[in-house]
Design a protein around this motif. Structure first.
Motif: not given
Length: 131
Positions: A1, A5, A10, A15, A19-21, A43, A123
């Motif tokens: 990414m 975001r 988000n 999410k 980590c926004q994943e 993550v 991450k």
């Protein structure tokens, strides 16, 4: 990414704020337990329940957000659609029943996103620390 975001997006995507994943909620959604969350982000390792009672603040956010949302629904029904107050309240009850799970999940995700900052290296740091 690449890049951070937006905070609101988000939150709406549920999410992990760090980590926004990773996903905040377990999938698929179960109606019997709509706020089931993993212990931590798969993550980046962010704890989703950092302390007991952490989500009490989410109750207040939920109250504020839903209060203004339902006030807007009633206002729209009365002013634009020219409904009676009783009919508008009936519409609000139906909308509330249909949006109940969304608002609970949104308030928890919003609270977590308010309390945890984005870390672009989270991450990578988590991968290094797991070996």
């Amino acid at each position: 990414m690449s890049g951070e975001r937006s905070f609101v997006l988000n939150t709406l995507l549920y999410k992990c704020p760090r980590c926004q994943e990773g996903d905040i909620y377990t999938k698929p959604l179960k109606l019997t337990s709509p706020v089931d969350m993993p212990h931590h982000c798969p993550v980046c390792g962010q704890l989703f329940m950092p302390e007991p009672g952490f989500y009490y603040g989410a109750m207040f956010l939920s109250y504020i957000v839903t209060g203004f949302f339902f006030l807007a629904v009633v206002g729209f029904c009365i002013i634009v659609l020219k409904m009676s107050v009783n009919a508008a309240m009936g519409v609000v009850l139906i909308v509330a029943a249909l949006s109940y799970i969304f608002f609970i999940r949104f308030a928890r995700a919003l609270w977590l996103n308010l309390m945890v900052r984005y870390d672009p290296d989270a991450k990578n740091n988590f991968k290094k620390s797991t070996f």
